[in-house]
Design an enzyme around this catalytic site. Structure first.
Site, PDB file in Angstrom:
ATOM      1  N   GLU A  72       0.844  -1.205   0.000  1.00 55.77           N
ATOM      2  CA  GLU A  72       0.000   0.000   0.000  1.00 55.77           C
ATOM      3  C   GLU A  72       0.878   1.254   0.000  1.00 55.77           C
ATOM      4  O   GLU A  72       2.040   1.204   0.412  1.00 55.77           O
ATOM      5  CB  GLU A  72      -0.897  -0.075   1.255  1.00 55.77           C
ATOM      6  CG  GLU A  72      -1.818   1.080   1.505  1.00 55.77           C
ATOM      7  CD  GLU A  72      -2.891   1.295   0.437  1.00 55.77           C
ATOM      8  OE1 GLU A  72      -2.503   1.572  -0.715  1.00 55.77           O
ATOM      9  OE2 GLU A  72      -4.082   1.238   0.767  1.00 55.77           O
ATOM     10  N   ASP A 115      -3.847   4.952   6.582  1.00 51.50           N
ATOM     11  CA  ASP A 115      -4.419   6.113   7.249  1.00 51.50           C
ATOM     12  C   ASP A 115      -5.370   5.600   8.344  1.00 51.50           C
ATOM     13  O   ASP A 115      -4.921   5.244   9.430  1.00 51.50           O
ATOM     14  CB  ASP A 115      -5.133   6.942   6.167  1.00 51.50           C
ATOM     15  CG  ASP A 115      -5.613   8.292   6.648  1.00 51.50           C
ATOM     16  OD1 ASP A 115      -4.922   8.907   7.464  1.00 51.50           O
ATOM     17  OD2 ASP A 115      -6.689   8.739   6.203  1.00 51.50           O
TER      18      ASP A 115
HETATM   19  P1  IMP Z   1      -7.422   4.083   4.856  1.00 51.27           P
HETATM   20  O1  IMP Z   1      -6.204   3.567   5.582  1.00 51.27           O
HETATM   21  O2  IMP Z   1      -8.443   3.040   4.563  1.00 51.27           O
HETATM   22  O3  IMP Z   1      -7.998   5.286   5.546  1.00 51.27           O
HETATM   23  O4  IMP Z   1      -7.070   4.619   3.435  1.00 51.27           O
HETATM   24  C1  IMP Z   1      -5.848   4.703   2.936  1.00 51.27           C
HETATM   25  C2  IMP Z   1      -5.981   5.367   1.572  1.00 51.27           C
HETATM   26  O5  IMP Z   1      -6.394   6.743   1.704  1.00 51.27           O
HETATM   27  C3  IMP Z   1      -4.626   5.399   0.915  1.00 51.27           C
HETATM   28  O6  IMP Z   1      -4.434   4.279   0.116  1.00 51.27           O
HETATM   29  C4  IMP Z   1      -4.694   6.684   0.124  1.00 51.27           C
HETATM   30  O7  IMP Z   1      -5.244   6.417  -1.156  1.00 51.27           O
HETATM   31  C5  IMP Z   1      -5.637   7.580   0.863  1.00 51.27           C
HETATM   32  N1  IMP Z   1      -4.895   8.558   1.695  1.00 51.27           N
HETATM   33  C6  IMP Z   1      -4.863   8.625   3.035  1.00 51.27           C
HETATM   34  N2  IMP Z   1      -4.084   9.634   3.458  1.00 51.27           N
HETATM   35  C7  IMP Z   1      -3.593  10.214   2.345  1.00 51.27           C
HETATM   36  C8  IMP Z   1      -2.697  11.332   2.127  1.00 51.27           C
HETATM   37  O8  IMP Z   1      -2.172  11.997   3.030  1.00 51.27           O
HETATM   38  N3  IMP Z   1      -2.435  11.621   0.819  1.00 51.27           N
HETATM   39  C9  IMP Z   1      -2.967  10.928  -0.217  1.00 51.27           C
HETATM   40  N4  IMP Z   1      -3.794   9.882  -0.059  1.00 51.27           N
HETATM   41  C10 IMP Z   1      -4.112   9.534   1.218  1.00 51.27           C
HETATM   42 MG    MG Z   2      -4.333   4.180  -2.079  1.00 50.83          MG
END
Ligand code: IMP
Ligand code: MG
Length: 197
Positions: free
Chosen positions: A104, A108
């Site tokens: 990945e 986040d």
């Molecule tokens: P999560 O962990 O399910 O919230 O999502 C992760 C995804 O959110 C990542 O694969 C990114 O596509 C997007 N994302 C989260 N934070 C950022 C950031 O700071 N910049 C760009 N994309 C982000």
């Molecule tokens: Mg992504």
């Protein structure tokens, strides 16, 4: 592309240069090579964000690995995540009995990987580990163990080296914090929401 290039002007600051990225990725490649001796893992790239990192990482791993690709999108608006993830592209081949490494760009909230991990373990993977270029632990919602991390980042919106804002900046060769004036301008233009607002 150097630091006076157009794309760099939208950054508040550069977090990781090409050299820092490559050094950390080479170290991670060596670690994975050691940890998976005698094995033939399947490396899964989560599109699109992880694509640049993935291409550099697999070339630092000295194993008879295979590659595959998945793509996801999350339901709901950019500000309120429902925690549900939609699978847009699935793997081409079965991972039953295989050692899988999910690659990945950034972890986040952890919702995307938490969901993918459940699906892939349900398909009978022998093992499953998570690899990420960036980790933003301050925003974690879903419980998740991240096995390989290149860099931990602060709670700021970052772009470059595969990571986007509104599909742009993926081709920026370094990782940086996006200047808030960029999403303020985007918001004004088309009512787009600022990330994490
Ligand atoms: P999560 O962990 O399910 O919230 O999502 C992760 C995804 O959110 C990542 O694969 C990114 O596509 C997007 N994302 C989260 N934070 C950022 C950031 O700071 N910049 C760009 N994309 C982000
Ligand atoms: Mg992504």
């Amino acid at each position: 592309m150097n630091h006076d290039a157009l794309l760099f002007q939208d950054l508040e600051s550069v977090l990781y240069t090409r050299e820092q990225l490559q050094t950390s990725i080479a170290e991670m490649g060596k670690r994975i090579t050691r940890d998976y001796q005698g094995k033939s893992p399947v490396m899964v790239c989560i599109l699109k964000g992880a694509s640049l990192f993935f291409c550099d990482l697999i070339r630092e791993i000295d194993l008879p690995l295979e590659i595959d690709f998945m793509a996801t999108s999350s339901y709901g608006s950019s500000t309120i995540s429902s925690g549900e993830v939609k699978l847009i592209k699935d793997l081409d081949r079965s991972i039953h009995g295989r050692d899988v490494l999910l690659v990945e760009d950034i972890v986040d909230t952890g919702m995307t990987l938490n969901y993918l991990k459940k699906i892939l373990m349900g398909r009978g993977a022998a093992s499953l580990r998570i690899v990420t270029l960036l980790d933003k632990p301050s925003r974690r919602v879903a419980p998740l163990t991240v096995d390989y991390i290149c860099f931990e980042v602060p709670d700021a919106f970052v772009v470059g080296y595969g990571l986007d804002f509104d599909e742009k900046y993926r081709n920026l060769p370094e990782v940086g914090i996006l200047s808030p004036r960029v999403y303020a301008a985007a918001e004004k233009e088309k009512g787009a929401e600022a990330p994490h607002s």
